[in-house]
Design a protein around this motif. Structure first.
Motif, PDB file in Angstrom:
ATOM      1  N   ARG A 265       0.821  -1.202   0.000  1.00 49.44           N
ATOM      2  CA  ARG A 265       0.000   0.000   0.000  1.00 49.44           C
ATOM      3  C   ARG A 265       0.861   1.262   0.000  1.00 49.44           C
ATOM      4  O   ARG A 265       0.501   2.270  -0.624  1.00 49.44           O
TER       5      ARG A 265
ATOM      6  N   VAL B  87       2.003   1.594  -3.641  1.00 48.54           N
ATOM      7  CA  VAL B  87       0.888   2.006  -4.499  1.00 48.54           C
ATOM      8  C   VAL B  87       0.580   3.488  -4.299  1.00 48.54           C
ATOM      9  O   VAL B  87       0.387   4.243  -5.266  1.00 48.54           O
ATOM     10  N   GLN B  88       0.536   3.920  -3.047  1.00 49.94           N
ATOM     11  CA  GLN B  88       0.260   5.331  -2.763  1.00 49.94           C
ATOM     12  C   GLN B  88       1.331   6.228  -3.370  1.00 49.94           C
ATOM     13  O   GLN B  88       1.033   7.295  -3.924  1.00 49.94           O
TER      14      GLN B  88
ATOM     15  N   LEU C  52       0.677   6.293  -7.197  1.00 49.20           N
ATOM     16  CA  LEU C  52      -0.524   7.039  -7.582  1.00 49.20           C
ATOM     17  C   LEU C  52      -0.349   8.543  -7.416  1.00 49.20           C
ATOM     18  O   LEU C  52      -0.958   9.330  -8.140  1.00 49.20           O
ATOM     19  N   ASN C  53       0.483   8.957  -6.462  1.00 48.60           N
ATOM     20  CA  ASN C  53       0.693  10.375  -6.200  1.00 48.60           C
ATOM     21  C   ASN C  53       1.977  10.911  -6.833  1.00 48.60           C
ATOM     22  O   ASN C  53       2.349  12.062  -6.576  1.00 48.60           O
TER      23      ASN C  53
ATOM     24  N   ALA D 242      -0.771  -0.239 -10.431  1.00 51.40           N
ATOM     25  CA  ALA D 242      -0.728   1.152  -9.975  1.00 51.40           C
ATOM     26  C   ALA D 242       0.207   2.027 -10.802  1.00 51.40           C
ATOM     27  O   ALA D 242       0.184   3.251 -10.659  1.00 51.40           O
TER      28      ALA D 242
ATOM     29  N   HIS E 112       1.855   4.079 -14.002  1.00 54.63           N
ATOM     30  CA  HIS E 112       1.291   4.821 -15.135  1.00 54.63           C
ATOM     31  C   HIS E 112       1.311   3.966 -16.395  1.00 54.63           C
ATOM     32  O   HIS E 112       0.385   4.002 -17.204  1.00 54.63           O
TER      33      HIS E 112
ATOM     34  N   TYR F 256     -10.469  -2.060  -3.492  1.00 52.89           N
ATOM     35  CA  TYR F 256      -9.224  -1.281  -3.505  1.00 52.89           C
ATOM     36  C   TYR F 256      -8.466  -1.483  -4.815  1.00 52.89           C
ATOM     37  O   TYR F 256      -8.054  -0.520  -5.472  1.00 52.89           O
TER      38      TYR F 256
ATOM     39  N   ILE G 260      -7.826   1.067  -8.202  1.00 54.90           N
ATOM     40  CA  ILE G 260      -6.518   1.347  -8.786  1.00 54.90           C
ATOM     41  C   ILE G 260      -6.548   1.102 -10.290  1.00 54.90           C
ATOM     42  O   ILE G 260      -6.052   1.917 -11.088  1.00 54.90           O
TER      43      ILE G 260
ATOM     44  N   GLU H 141      -8.429   3.863 -12.031  1.00 55.20           N
ATOM     45  CA  GLU H 141      -7.628   5.090 -12.083  1.00 55.20           C
ATOM     46  C   GLU H 141      -6.629   5.051 -13.230  1.00 55.20           C
ATOM     47  O   GLU H 141      -6.365   6.074 -13.865  1.00 55.20           O
ATOM     48  N   ARG H 142      -6.112   3.863 -13.511  1.00 55.45           N
ATOM     49  CA  ARG H 142      -5.118   3.728 -14.577  1.00 55.45           C
ATOM     50  C   ARG H 142      -5.730   3.259 -15.905  1.00 55.45           C
ATOM     51  O   ARG H 142      -5.009   2.999 -16.870  1.00 55.45           O
TER      52      ARG H 142
ATOM     53  N   ILE I  15      -1.032  12.859 -11.165  1.00 57.34           N
ATOM     54  CA  ILE I  15      -2.037  13.028 -10.128  1.00 57.34           C
ATOM     55  C   ILE I  15      -2.686  14.413 -10.176  1.00 57.34           C
ATOM     56  O   ILE I  15      -3.860  14.570  -9.857  1.00 57.34           O
TER      57      ILE I  15
END
Length: 419
Positions: free
Chosen positions: A69, A72-73, A76-77, A103, A105, A139, A143, A146-147, A197
């Motif tokens: 996690r 991944v965070q 993502l950021n 996660a 790009h 969760y 992800i 988002e991608r 992001i």
């Protein structure tokens, strides 16, 4: 004039070098641990400052959910494009590795690799509840959404333990690229647009990119190497054995020091692994039974019980995608059981000799000198180490005879002088 000419000659190449795009390369192979999480977080931060993209090569059976996690965070950021490439052929992005790849790009895979199987595992044993499964599935699906990747696949790797080879993962939209080598990857990434992001669109420039390696380094490399369940099991087992032998023959200290160091290293290794507390309890029980064998030596029942407990501990110690190898567990348990039985016999013999004879009855006994220092030396006699004192210098290897006892020291003569 000559200096000016050199500057003019070198300047174009320097400018060309500075104009080249730069890609930071971080290689991840093995279990996902807090060490890897810190490494990739630092790679992203460095990439944001000094590079045009971050490329992560990935080959992992999975690892800790908390570490996953964090990674991944970070991805993502990230304010720099992050590319995850599952490579080389035969590699896998399993469990936590699959979520990490989703996660990125851009997610790429080499032919002959696989991705998936991210079903949560209960650390204390038993089945994972539906609530945990559904939460994890949501969760991972978020992800993937988002991608812009396949949500059904993302949910299935959690709820069904689904895993797919690289070619099919590309067809269903789980990953973006299928490439065999790094140059092909850079060629296909060139001019690809990704969204960061903050909503900014970034066009990757990787044609002729300068790839800069970012290694774990010595300290983090050692920490990651220690995060091996087999090493953790061996450290704990051998550390316990060293402590047992120190207790069987107290006063030397070396065995106890080594044992404590190994146990501490074992606990460090376990601290970055998905530990089952039942396995820890069985490991503590095994140590207690081994130590008890020293105080109640018999036919080795306690040592045998300790060996059984140690085997069960190895089987239950770590859960998830990694575990202790059975070919490590069984020989280790057998060796410890045998060694502890021998130590118990030595303790029993020493106690029996002490109760039957007493210190005064050592007079006339012969022993070999060890660790001589002038007129004083050390000898091993009747199951214990003694400090001895001679009338003249003593030499290592010679034999001496006890003629009297002075407190805790034995007064000795050379064997041939004593008659």
């Amino acid at each position: 004039m000559v200096g000016a000419a050199i500057v003019l000659a070198v300047a174009p190449s320097v400018l060309a070098q500075s104009d080249r795009p730069s890609v930071l390369l971080a290689e991840v192979s093995g279990v996902i641990t807090p060490v890897i999480a810190d490494h990739l977080r630092e790679a992203v931060e460095l990439g944001e400052r000094d590079h045009d993209a971050v490329l992560v090569t990935l080959d992992t059976p999975g690892g800790l959910e908390t570490s996953m996690r964090e990674i991944v965070q970070s991805f993502l950021n990230a304010r720099v494009p992050v590319i995850v490439w599952v490579t080389p052929a035969g590699a896998q992005a399993a469990s936590a590795g699959a979520v990490i790849a989703l996660a990125a790009h851009v997610a790429a895979m080499s032919p002959g690799t696989s991705i998936g199987a991210a079903t949560p595992v209960a650390l204390q044993g038993g089945e994972v509840g539906d609530k945990v499964i559904n939460n994890a599935a949501a969760y991972v699906a978020a992800i993937a959404e988002e991608r812009g990747r396949d949500r059904e696949f993302a949910r299935d790797i959690v709820t069904e333990g689904r895993s797919e080879p690289a070619s099919r993962a590309l067809r269903i939209g789980a990953v973006d690229l299928l490439v065999a080598d790094r140059q092909s990857l850079l060629d296909q990434l060139d001019e690809r647009e990704v969204s960061l992001i903050d909503g900014d669109k970034v066009v990757l420039r990787t044609d002729g990119a300068n790839v800069v390696g970012y290694d774990l380094g010595f300290v983090k490399g050692v920490r990651q190497r220690l995060a091996d369940p087999n090493l953790a099991f061996l450290f704990m087992s051998l550390g316990t054995l060293a402590i047992v032998y120190e207790l069987s023959n107290p006063g030397i200290g070396f065995g106890g020091i080594v044992g404590v160091i190994l146990v501490v290293l074992g606990f460090f290794a376990l601290s970055v692994l998905p530990v089952n507390f039942v396995g820890i309890a069985l490991l503590i029980l095994a140590a207690a039974l081994f130590i008890a064998e020293l105080f109640v030596p018999g036919v080795g029942v306690l040592a045998g019980g300790g060996a059984v407990s140690l085997v069960l501990s190895g089987l239950f110690l770590v859960r998830g995608p990694v575990s202790v190898d059975l070919f490590v567990i069984l020989p280790t348990a057998a060796v410890l059981m045998g060694a502890v039985i021998v130590a118990g016999r030595l303790v029993w013999k020493a106690r029996r000799a002490h109760s039957a004879t007493g210190a005064g009855q050592l007079e006339g006994r012969v022993a070999e000198v060890r660790h001589a220092d002038g007129t004083r030396a050390r000898v091993f006699l009747e199951g214990a180490w003694w400090t001895v004192k001679g009338e003249s210098s003593l030499h290592e290897g010679e034999r001496v005879r006890v003629k009297a006892i002075d407190g805790l020291e034995l007064l000795v003569d050379r064997e041939d002088e004593g008659g």
